[in-house]
Design a protein around this motif. Sequence first.
Motif, PDB file in Angstrom:
ATOM      1  N   GLN A  78      -8.163 -14.444   9.332  1.00  0.00           N
ATOM      2  CA  GLN A  78      -7.637 -13.815   8.125  1.00  0.00           C
ATOM      3  C   GLN A  78      -8.391 -14.281   6.885  1.00  0.00           C
ATOM      4  OE1 GLN A  78      -4.843 -11.488   7.156  1.00  0.00           O
ATOM      5  NE2 GLN A  78      -5.839 -10.873   9.067  1.00  0.00           N
ATOM      6  N   THR A  79      -8.696 -15.559   6.826  1.00  0.00           N
ATOM      7  CA  THR A  79      -9.470 -16.096   5.704  1.00  0.00           C
ATOM      8  C   THR A  79     -10.853 -15.457   5.662  1.00  0.00           C
ATOM      9  OG1 THR A  79      -8.292 -18.205   5.812  1.00  0.00           O
ATOM     10  CG2 THR A  79     -10.411 -18.194   4.680  1.00  0.00           C
ATOM     11  N   ARG A  80     -11.470 -15.334   6.828  1.00  0.00           N
ATOM     12  CA  ARG A  80     -12.791 -14.718   6.902  1.00  0.00           C
ATOM     13  C   ARG A  80     -12.739 -13.246   6.513  1.00  0.00           C
ATOM     14  NH1 ARG A  80     -13.721 -15.560  11.914  1.00  0.00           N
ATOM     15  NH2 ARG A  80     -14.478 -13.608  12.833  1.00  0.00           N
ATOM     16  N   PHE A  81     -11.681 -12.566   6.906  1.00  0.00           N
ATOM     17  CA  PHE A  81     -11.545 -11.145   6.565  1.00  0.00           C
ATOM     18  C   PHE A  81     -11.426 -10.955   5.058  1.00  0.00           C
ATOM     19  CE2 PHE A  81      -8.757  -7.286   6.194  1.00  0.00           C
ATOM     20  CZ  PHE A  81      -9.720  -6.369   6.585  1.00  0.00           C
ATOM     21  N   GLN A  82     -10.631 -11.790   4.413  1.00  0.00           N
ATOM     22  CA  GLN A  82     -10.494 -11.689   2.961  1.00  0.00           C
ATOM     23  C   GLN A  82     -11.823 -11.966   2.265  1.00  0.00           C
ATOM     24  OE1 GLN A  82      -7.844 -10.445   1.473  1.00  0.00           O
ATOM     25  NE2 GLN A  82      -6.920 -10.227   3.502  1.00  0.00           N
ATOM     26  N   GLU A  83     -12.596 -12.894   2.810  1.00  0.00           N
ATOM     27  CA  GLU A  83     -13.907 -13.180   2.234  1.00  0.00           C
ATOM     28  C   GLU A  83     -14.853 -12.001   2.410  1.00  0.00           C
ATOM     29  OE1 GLU A  83     -15.000 -15.712   0.377  1.00  0.00           O
ATOM     30  OE2 GLU A  83     -12.882 -16.341   0.370  1.00  0.00           O
ATOM     31  N   LEU A  84     -14.773 -11.330   3.547  1.00  0.00           N
ATOM     32  CA  LEU A  84     -15.601 -10.149   3.774  1.00  0.00           C
ATOM     33  C   LEU A  84     -15.297  -9.065   2.745  1.00  0.00           C
ATOM     34  CD1 LEU A  84     -15.555  -9.775   7.676  1.00  0.00           C
ATOM     35  CD2 LEU A  84     -17.535 -10.295   6.253  1.00  0.00           C
ATOM     36  N   LEU A  85     -14.015  -8.888   2.456  1.00  0.00           N
ATOM     37  CA  LEU A  85     -13.625  -7.881   1.471  1.00  0.00           C
ATOM     38  C   LEU A  85     -14.159  -8.233   0.086  1.00  0.00           C
ATOM     39  CD1 LEU A  85      -9.909  -7.133   2.494  1.00  0.00           C
ATOM     40  CD2 LEU A  85     -11.976  -5.877   3.117  1.00  0.00           C
ATOM     41  N   LYS A  86     -14.071  -9.502  -0.272  1.00  0.00           N
ATOM     42  CA  LYS A  86     -14.572  -9.940  -1.582  1.00  0.00           C
ATOM     43  C   LYS A  86     -16.089  -9.779  -1.674  1.00  0.00           C
ATOM     44  CE  LYS A  86     -10.915 -13.353  -2.368  1.00  0.00           C
ATOM     45  NZ  LYS A  86     -10.590 -14.805  -2.482  1.00  0.00           N
ATOM     46  N   GLU A  87     -16.780 -10.160  -0.598  1.00  0.00           N
ATOM     47  CA  GLU A  87     -18.235 -10.045  -0.588  1.00  0.00           C
ATOM     48  C   GLU A  87     -18.682  -8.590  -0.715  1.00  0.00           C
ATOM     49  OE1 GLU A  87     -19.463 -11.832   3.025  1.00  0.00           O
ATOM     50  OE2 GLU A  87     -18.741 -13.836   2.487  1.00  0.00           O
ATOM     51  N   GLY A  88     -17.888  -7.684  -0.179  1.00  0.00           N
ATOM     52  CA  GLY A  88     -18.227  -6.271  -0.242  1.00  0.00           C
ATOM     53  C   GLY A  88     -17.832  -5.595  -1.538  1.00  0.00           C
ATOM     54  N   GLY A  89     -17.247  -6.339  -2.454  1.00  0.00           N
ATOM     55  CA  GLY A  89     -16.855  -5.770  -3.737  1.00  0.00           C
ATOM     56  C   GLY A  89     -15.550  -5.030  -3.708  1.00  0.00           C
ATOM     57  N   TRP A  90     -14.658  -5.402  -2.786  1.00  0.00           N
ATOM     58  CA  TRP A  90     -13.384  -4.724  -2.667  1.00  0.00           C
ATOM     59  C   TRP A  90     -12.312  -5.435  -3.477  1.00  0.00           C
ATOM     60  CZ3 TRP A  90     -12.566  -0.353   0.428  1.00  0.00           C
ATOM     61  CH2 TRP A  90     -13.682   0.045   1.165  1.00  0.00           C
ATOM     62  N   THR A  91     -11.443  -4.637  -4.080  1.00  0.00           N
ATOM     63  CA  THR A  91     -10.306  -5.187  -4.810  1.00  0.00           C
ATOM     64  C   THR A  91      -9.063  -4.412  -4.428  1.00  0.00           C
ATOM     65  OG1 THR A  91     -10.697  -3.718  -6.688  1.00  0.00           O
ATOM     66  CG2 THR A  91     -11.684  -5.921  -6.796  1.00  0.00           C
ATOM     67  N   ARG A  92      -7.912  -5.065  -4.532  1.00  0.00           N
ATOM     68  CA  ARG A  92      -6.647  -4.371  -4.272  1.00  0.00           C
ATOM     69  C   ARG A  92      -6.287  -3.595  -5.527  1.00  0.00           C
ATOM     70  NH1 ARG A  92      -2.612  -5.422  -0.402  1.00  0.00           N
ATOM     71  NH2 ARG A  92      -1.184  -3.651  -0.431  1.00  0.00           N
ATOM     72  N   SER A  93      -6.284  -2.265  -5.420  1.00  0.00           N
ATOM     73  CA  SER A  93      -6.032  -1.432  -6.590  1.00  0.00           C
ATOM     74  C   SER A  93      -5.448  -0.110  -6.152  1.00  0.00           C
ATOM     75  CB  SER A  93      -7.337  -1.191  -7.366  1.00  0.00           C
ATOM     76  OG  SER A  93      -7.131  -0.301  -8.444  1.00  0.00           O
ATOM     77  N   GLY A  94      -4.469   0.366  -6.871  1.00  0.00           N
ATOM     78  CA  GLY A  94      -3.910   1.671  -6.575  1.00  0.00           C
ATOM     79  C   GLY A  94      -3.259   1.748  -5.214  1.00  0.00           C
ATOM     80  N   GLY A  95      -2.762   0.605  -4.719  1.00  0.00           N
ATOM     81  CA  GLY A  95      -2.080   0.609  -3.438  1.00  0.00           C
ATOM     82  C   GLY A  95      -3.006   0.630  -2.249  1.00  0.00           C
ATOM     83  N   ALA A  96      -4.294   0.339  -2.440  1.00  0.00           N
ATOM     84  CA  ALA A  96      -5.211   0.362  -1.300  1.00  0.00           C
ATOM     85  C   ALA A  96      -6.429  -0.486  -1.592  1.00  0.00           C
ATOM     86  CB  ALA A  96      -5.642   1.797  -1.010  1.00  0.00           C
ATOM     87  N   LYS A  97      -7.140  -0.851  -0.544  1.00  0.00           N
ATOM     88  CA  LYS A  97      -8.440  -1.480  -0.687  1.00  0.00           C
ATOM     89  C   LYS A  97      -9.461  -0.385  -0.946  1.00  0.00           C
ATOM     90  CE  LYS A  97      -7.432  -5.802   0.428  1.00  0.00           C
ATOM     91  NZ  LYS A  97      -7.713  -6.936  -0.410  1.00  0.00           N
ATOM     92  N   ARG A  98     -10.195  -0.509  -2.054  1.00  0.00           N
ATOM     93  CA  ARG A  98     -11.146   0.545  -2.390  1.00  0.00           C
ATOM     94  C   ARG A  98     -12.518  -0.061  -2.659  1.00  0.00           C
ATOM     95  NH1 ARG A  98      -9.544   3.969  -7.125  1.00  0.00           N
ATOM     96  NH2 ARG A  98      -9.322   1.950  -8.108  1.00  0.00           N
ATOM     97  N   PRO A  99     -13.588   0.621  -2.237  1.00  0.00           N
ATOM     98  CA  PRO A  99     -14.928   0.093  -2.438  1.00  0.00           C
ATOM     99  C   PRO A  99     -15.440   0.375  -3.826  1.00  0.00           C
ATOM    100  CG  PRO A  99     -15.065   2.182  -1.338  1.00  0.00           C
ATOM    101  CD  PRO A  99     -13.598   1.900  -1.528  1.00  0.00           C
ATOM    102  N   LYS A 100     -16.391  -0.443  -4.273  1.00  0.00           N
ATOM    103  CA  LYS A 100     -17.083  -0.145  -5.511  1.00  0.00           C
ATOM    104  C   LYS A 100     -18.204   0.843  -5.248  1.00  0.00           C
ATOM    105  CE  LYS A 100     -16.155  -4.495  -7.888  1.00  0.00           C
ATOM    106  NZ  LYS A 100     -16.751  -5.674  -8.540  1.00  0.00           N
ATOM    107  N   THR A 101     -18.451   1.684  -6.227  1.00  0.00           N
ATOM    108  CA  THR A 101     -19.560   2.616  -6.127  1.00  0.00           C
ATOM    109  C   THR A 101     -20.847   1.859  -6.383  1.00  0.00           C
ATOM    110  OG1 THR A 101     -19.498   3.131  -8.475  1.00  0.00           O
ATOM    111  CG2 THR A 101     -18.069   4.426  -7.041  1.00  0.00           C
TER     112      THR A 101
END
Length: 295
Positions: free
Chosen positions: A264-287
């Motif tokens: 779980q810790t690694r998964f959260q780090e993957l999301l951060k590294e990919g530029g993902w943030t929790r917004s609008g009720g979902a994980k969304r990528p940066k353009t």
Amino acid sequence: MSRKIIPDVIVIGAMKAGTTSLYEYMAGHSQIGVSAEKELDFFVSSKNWTRGPGWYHSQFSPGYSVYAEASPNYTKRELFPGVPERIAEMIPDCKFIFLVRDPVKRAESHYRHAVLSGADVPAVADLPGSRTMQHLLETSSYATQIEPYLALFPRQNFLFLHFEDLVREPRQLLSTVAGFLGIRDEWHEAGTIAANSSETLARLPLWVFAFRETRLASLLKRLLSRPAFGLLKKLISKGAKSRQAEPFTAGLKETMAALLQEDQTRFQELLKEGGWTRSGGAKRPKTPQGEAGSQ
């Protein structure tokens, strides 16, 4: 010659995290052509891979802007290896939607599904150390499941969504999906489609679960409309005695949470590294410009 249809996007999991509901929402969108049935499992070598590309193309009807399928078995790498590589070979620019859920709650729902489907699984007290327990943990190990995909496809091709958001704010989550796919934000029956519920499973006769793995069942699904198929399931289960599944104990939940913590810790780090943030009720990528993806 008519175009050979392949998916633009695949819902790859996770099992018991809302993939059925999302598939049904997509089926109701005027621009999305979903596969004739959910869970084609085409890219699983031990299931439908040997049926060939022609069979896969035939699962989609022409006339849509975007095509999609949903197979949660695509994120069970220990049980079904090689799936990302097969997808990359056939659909190199494929997009992916990965729904996640509290990993212990997902595992408990997965276990309940197995029990109600008549699978030969241990009692809750006998789960620790069992192969069933290991499979539940593996399927809830989101980093482990998604890493092979991230090694083959660009980060902007992924959308991570939360089951909890699908339950609480489906309309907002679907807006995120529309932005990701580049389609109109127009969804039918938002908030009214039922998931693949335990109540439904608990009343279906056990022979149904064996029958649905046959090619005859696949043909029946293609011949019947979704409402007709749903009505058939209701008729089959009418008056049937409901089966029960034993809930997880507090101790088992704590054990599973501890075993899943590193992933779980690694998964959260993957999301951060990919530029993902929790917004609008979902994980969304940066353009590529660095701004949050459109809703």
